[in-house]
Design an enzyme around this catalytic site. Structure first.
Site, mmCIF file in Angstrom:
data_model
loop_
_atom_site.group_PDB
_atom_site.id
_atom_site.type_symbol
_atom_site.label_atom_id
_atom_site.label_comp_id
_atom_site.label_asym_id
_atom_site.label_seq_id
_atom_site.Cartn_x
_atom_site.Cartn_y
_atom_site.Cartn_z
ATOM 1 N N THR A 12 2.679 -35.486 25.675
ATOM 2 C CA THR A 12 2.194 -35.797 24.352
ATOM 3 C C THR A 12 3.026 -36.973 23.907
ATOM 4 O OG1 THR A 12 1.464 -34.821 22.287
ATOM 5 C CG2 THR A 12 3.738 -34.476 22.845
ATOM 6 N N SER A 168 -1.071 -44.752 24.350
ATOM 7 C CA SER A 168 -2.204 -44.049 24.971
ATOM 8 C C SER A 168 -2.880 -44.898 26.047
ATOM 9 C CB SER A 168 -3.220 -43.595 23.921
ATOM 10 O OG SER A 168 -3.924 -44.681 23.372
ATOM 11 N N CYS A 171 0.257 -44.360 28.980
ATOM 12 C CA CYS A 171 0.623 -43.009 29.409
ATOM 13 C C CYS A 171 -0.635 -42.167 29.618
ATOM 14 C CB CYS A 171 1.533 -42.350 28.365
ATOM 15 S SG CYS A 171 1.976 -40.653 28.791
ATOM 16 N N THR A 174 -1.295 -39.075 27.260
ATOM 17 C CA THR A 174 -1.423 -39.338 25.825
ATOM 18 C C THR A 174 -2.824 -39.879 25.567
ATOM 19 O OG1 THR A 174 0.934 -39.874 25.663
ATOM 20 C CG2 THR A 174 -0.478 -40.704 23.904
#
Length: 185
Positions: A12, A168, A171, A174
């Site tokens: 996250t 995002s 990763c 994410t």
């Protein structure tokens, strides 16, 4: 959050940005198990109001563990109204020394609109030097992106959203489904 720390579970990204008279905490919604996205709309940023004292918290790690820690933080805030630093230090001390709490696998970003802290299970209560804190698998990407934007005319929410968009994109754990909470001084 290292892969060996939470085997099989990934990621996250949570970011806290303090700029001007506001602090924003934003988090993505993705929960992954191995190479599979289990959920894309998890809510990892929450508003707490112990005793009418407004606090925003974001978490990375095990959801059940994070909720346990958030409940403990609320109890500490009720015992020390208006003192986020003291409540955070007391939580970190308990987390570090209590045999049950030591097993909890999560990290927190907390703010009351004035102070901004990262709380870890190692007993750390860290206040960021550059008004940006980030945790989770994409935390370093979000942190670097946000620090690069802090001197711009963007407000705290825009910095947080733009940094999360960059994280995002980089990763795989994410996503861009954000929960954003703002709190003023």
């Amino acid at each position: 959050m290292a892969e060996d720390q939470f085997p099989g579970w990934h990621g996250t990204t949570i970011i806290g940005v303090r700029k001007g008279d506001e602090v924003v905490v934003a988090g993505d919604g993705q929960v992954s198990l191995g190479q599979t996205v289990i959920k894309g709309s998890a809510r990892k940023v929450r508003r707490l109001s112990p005793g009418g004292y407004d606090v925003v918290a974001g978490f990375a790690g095990s959801t059940a563990d994070a909720f346990t820690l958030l409940e403990r933080l609320e109890a500490k805030l009720e015992a020390t109204p208006g003192q986020l630093q003291r409540a955070s230090v007391e939580l970190a001390k308990d987390w570090r020394t209590d045999k049950y709490l030591q097993k909890l696998e999560a990290m927190l970003i907390v703010t009351d609109g004035k102070d901004l802290y990262v709380i870890t299970g190692a007993g750390d209560v860290l206040e960021p030097e550059h008004d940006v804190a980030a945790i989770g698998s994409g935390g370093n990407f979000a942190l670097a992106a946000a620090r690069g934007m802090m001197d711009s005319d963007r407000d705290a929410e825009t910095v947080a959203r733009d940094a999360m968009a960059i994280a995002s994109d980089i990763c795989v754990y994410t996503n861009g489904n954000l929960t954003v909470e703002r709190i003023g001084k």
